[in-house]
Enzyme design. Structure first.
Site, short mmCIF file in Angstrom:
data_model
loop_
_atom_site.label_atom_id
_atom_site.label_comp_id
_atom_site.label_asym_id
_atom_site.label_seq_id
_atom_site.Cartn_x
_atom_site.Cartn_y
_atom_site.Cartn_z
N MET A 77 41.54 34.44 40.81
CA MET A 77 42.36 33.92 40.07
C MET A 77 43.64 33.21 40.93
O MET A 77 44.21 33.99 41.47
CB MET A 77 42.86 34.63 38.91
CG MET A 77 41.75 35.15 37.95
SD MET A 77 42.32 36.22 36.85
CE MET A 77 42.15 37.70 37.83
N GLN A 100 36.60 34.05 48.55
CA GLN A 100 36.35 32.63 47.70
C GLN A 100 36.64 31.35 48.59
O GLN A 100 37.91 31.32 48.76
CB GLN A 100 36.56 32.74 46.43
CG GLN A 100 35.93 31.50 45.65
CD GLN A 100 36.38 31.66 44.28
OE1 GLN A 100 37.51 30.92 43.96
NE2 GLN A 100 35.23 31.60 43.42
N GLY A 104 33.67 35.31 32.06
CA GLY A 104 34.19 34.29 30.99
C GLY A 104 34.34 34.84 29.52
O GLY A 104 33.11 35.54 29.18
N GLY A 105 35.64 35.16 29.01
CA GLY A 105 35.94 35.82 27.87
C GLY A 105 35.59 37.37 27.73
O GLY A 105 35.75 37.53 26.41
N CYS A 140 35.80 25.92 39.32
CA CYS A 140 37.30 25.53 38.95
C CYS A 140 37.34 24.19 38.73
O CYS A 140 36.74 23.01 39.30
CB CYS A 140 37.98 25.75 40.19
SG CYS A 140 39.74 25.40 39.92
#
Length: 331
Positions: free
Chosen positions: A14, A66, A208-209, A96
């Site tokens: 992140m 990353q 995701g989520g 991204c």
């Protein structure tokens, strides 16, 4: 879910969040979760301050670097630098959606260029002896998600990548901000499970989520792992259950225990002239939902910026005292 894979549980890369201080804090909660750096572009590594950009501490293992980029040669050189520094994995960002990565023709843009990604993966794999993985979306803009995702994965897998971490949303490269791209495009967990069913030889992890361990376990039953992002950062105590829930450890780690584990690292960094705020900014959610959480956040937010030297730990102690006293009162 099989627990033989290295990607059973990981914390998402992140931007502006998962720096080296954040990762050591997260490691205090879990010995087994796989951690990821923020995305770092290959040119930045080749021409910038490598220690500042990709330096890390031994306690962070297992730790993945990353990379962002679309040039095979520069990515291979950057990956080699990462491998030489001791990273356990190189991950290529193909998900991204920010304006910066669009202008540089990488990130989610690469979903439309699977042949380019294949060349990048092949070049990286030739340059390093550690695993090379890809993090991607299920598609971009008006793509048919199944056609885009399955075709992308097949092309990249043929180049030597066998592990894909899939954010189960499209990325809208026009019309939505990066923040909106994390929430507005609908999630399609069944599509990711269908990919695994049709490509059982590949390692497929879901992102995701995902907000709780129960939800992650339910959604990933036929997959190889999960990756949590904002939930792990904003409520880090969730990581204290990782080793018990996902790796059959006996105990969980609460926030107070994790902070005591983290404290020697903080002292070491303060002695190296790192500001207290560089570390405590990642700890604001440590007691989310608990008595004293608001006062904990206020003390750290008001007093940690600018605080340096070992004496700055008194600010942490003040914030911890507020938690213990208010929790005692609540009991």
């Amino acid at each position: 879910m099989s627990k033989k894979h290295k990607h059973v549980f990981s914390v998402a890369p992140m931007m502006d969040w998962t720096d080296r201080h954040c990762r050591v804090f997260h490691r205090a909660f879990s010995r087994r979760a796989r951690l990821y750096t923020e995305m770092v572009t290959a040119p930045a590594i080749l021409h910038g301050d490598q220690e500042k950009l990709i330096g890390f501490s031994d306690e962070e293992h297992p730790i993945a670097l990353q990379l962002g980029g679309s040039d095979p040669e520069s990515l291979a050189k950057a990956a080699r630098i990462g491998a030489d520094r001791g990273y356990d994995e190189i991950n290529l960002n193909c998900g991204c959606p920010s304006d910066r990565v669009q202008s540089g023709a990488f990130g989610a843009c690469l979903m439309r260029e699977p042949d380019t990604v294949a060349r990048c993966v092949s070049a990286i794999a030739e340059a390093v002896d550690i695993p090379v993985t890809v993090k991607c979306r299920i598609g971009v803009d008006d793509d048919d998600p199944k056609e885009r995702l399955f075709g992308f994965v097949d092309t990249v897998a043929n180049a030597g990548c066998d592990t894909f971490i899939i954010h189960a949303r499209k990325a809208w490269l026009s019309g939505l901000s990066p923040k909106e791209n994390r929430d507005i495009p609908p999630l399609d967990y069944p599509l990711v499970r269908a990919l695994k069913a049709e490509r059982p030889d590949l390692t497929i992890a879901l992102n995701g989520g995902l907000e709780t361990h129960a939800q992650a376990l339910t959604q990933s039953q036929t997959l190889d792992g999960v990756m949590l992002g904002r939930a792990a950062y904003q409520t880090p105590e969730i990581l204290g259950d990782v080793d018990r829930v996902w790796f059959d450890a006996e105990n969980s780690i609460d926030a107070m225990t994790a902070i005591q584990i983290y404290r020697p690292y903080m002292a070491d960094q303060l002695a190296r002239d790192v500001q207290l705020h560089a570390m405590t900014r990642h700890m604001l959610g440590a007691f989310a939902g608990r008595p004293g959480a608001r006062k904990w956040r206020r003390i750290l937010s008001e007093h940690a910026p600018g605080a340096k030297g070992l004496s700055a730990l008194s600010i942490l102690d003040e914030a911890l005292s507020a938690i213990t006293s208010l929790q005692a009162a609540a009991e």
